[in-house]
Design an enzyme around this catalytic site. Sequence first.
Site, PDB file in Angstrom:
ATOM      1  N   LYS A 125       1.015  -1.283   0.101  1.00 56.36           N
ATOM      2  CA  LYS A 125       0.090   0.069  -0.005  1.00 56.36           C
ATOM      3  C   LYS A 125       0.794   1.150   0.051  1.00 56.36           C
ATOM      4  O   LYS A 125       2.318   1.207   0.540  1.00 56.36           O
ATOM      5  CB  LYS A 125      -1.001   0.058   1.229  1.00 56.36           C
ATOM      6  CG  LYS A 125      -1.927   1.123   1.324  1.00 56.36           C
ATOM      7  CD  LYS A 125      -3.194   0.740   0.423  1.00 56.36           C
ATOM      8  CE  LYS A 125      -4.330   0.087   0.850  1.00 56.36           C
ATOM      9  NZ  LYS A 125      -5.339  -0.253  -0.026  1.00 56.36           N
TER      10      LYS A 125
HETATM   11  N1  GLU Z   1      -7.169  -0.227  -3.303  1.00 54.68           N
HETATM   12  C1  GLU Z   1      -7.938  -1.499  -3.633  1.00 54.68           C
HETATM   13  C2  GLU Z   1      -8.062  -2.351  -2.229  1.00 54.68           C
HETATM   14  O1  GLU Z   1      -7.645  -1.880  -1.106  1.00 54.68           O
HETATM   15  C3  GLU Z   1      -7.379  -2.403  -4.631  1.00 54.68           C
HETATM   16  C4  GLU Z   1      -6.200  -3.030  -4.787  1.00 54.68           C
HETATM   17  C5  GLU Z   1      -5.622  -3.664  -5.947  1.00 54.68           C
HETATM   18  O2  GLU Z   1      -6.566  -3.575  -7.019  1.00 54.68           O
HETATM   19  O3  GLU Z   1      -4.528  -3.843  -6.071  1.00 54.68           O
HETATM   20  O4  GLU Z   1      -8.362  -3.498  -2.060  1.00 54.68           O
END
Ligand code: GLU
Length: 455
Positions: A125
């Site tokens: 993240k």
């Molecule tokens: N931001 C989204 C999540 O928290 C998607 C992450 C992604 O598609 O890699 O699941």
Amino acid sequence: MNEQSTAGAQEELRAQAAGAENLDPREISSRRFREATAHVSGLKRGLIDFLNSPKRTIEVCFPVQMDDNSVRTFQGYRVLHSRVLGPGKGGIRYHPTVTRESMAALAELMTWKCALADVPFGGAKGGVVCDTKSLSEAELRRVTRRFITELGDDIGPHTDIPAPDLYTNQQTMAWIYDTYDVLHPGRNNRAVVTGKPLALGGSLGREDATGRGCLYVAERFIARGVIPELSSLDGARVVIQGFGEVGAAAAQLFQMAGAHILAVSDSQGAIVDDSGLDLGTALEHKVVHETVVGTPGTRTITNEDLLELECDILIPAALGGQIHGGNAERISARLIVEAANSPVTPAADRILHAKGIQVLPDILASAGGVTVSFFEWVQNAANERWELDEIHRQLSRRLHDASDTVLERRERLRAEVASSTDDAAPETITDWRMAALIAAIERLARVSLQRGIWP
Ligand code: GLU
């Protein structure tokens, strides 16, 4: 006491009650992890520590020239939690609440999400500390290009693959791809980022994937008869906190499945229509006024009051930490479907469990986004485009399988807790979150041991 001061006093009580709880995101994820690992057998202490620690944390600081020619310094992070199952995967968010600790906690959450959905990625993240509402499009583009340049080779199609998250979107992903591609010419770089516009190699079905995942998971649990007094979504009364990409998609999909959407919200406030919102009008109002507040035919309440509306299903689809020790007692839904990451705190989990309110946890309910991101990554590598039907078929299969894994793991967890003679064992609430986390950790631990500790 007049109405305003009553509301003020209530707000204060809420803040006090929430204040008693430790809301540090790392502390919350470590505590949940510790509780879950008490039920995972065969894990050596050192391996437990490894699975709970971020593998790599990058912190960058960079200047950006603003439209008025001034220069501002921005702070950005990218945390890679695990690469046991594959390259890092997870969103990039632009928000004032971005911190090193919150990125680490959310990266870990992505690890469990990928493990549960059986997606061959580890968790990651990232984010930049900023308020997108105060930045122009050109400033956002410069922030994005500079941030991605700072990350350099720490992202890549086979190392760490970003995606959209809070206040980032397809346009942000297009800039990320373009920046990376300029820095790495002469090869197919499309798989460096997911959630791209279709014309740049984005996947059909990615935009509504998180909301659709919530629908598939909720339908599966309801079909298995585990939510008392809720036999189908037909006629179910649904309240949604948020009306961004995830909340708006969930609202439309649950409505198409027969539910009545009683309320939705954004950062300005919430709108309610007890007979069911006209979502088309709310969407139009949001486009013109940049908020749903004021949509004709609705009444306005606060985001806090929205959470306490009586309903069958409450879908928090906005920020984390929204349902906490200070307001959980007043939640009157039968089922909570976590579309956002980490919207319910541990203190709230216990209160909701005691009240008989079930929670379908983020690592399961909001795994639709990363699952379709995986499909996008596969399509990019092969230079293919899958049909929408195929995306939906594969998404529902994975999320139904993940739901079944959690349903089955909770049965076993209940039996294990019931037969436990260990008085010193920490008190476990045998909810869906604990079962999902245990199942995800078990999967990751198994793969870790199969790969072997290196060298
Ligand atoms: N931001 C989204 C999540 O928290 C998607 C992450 C992604 O598609 O890699 O699941």
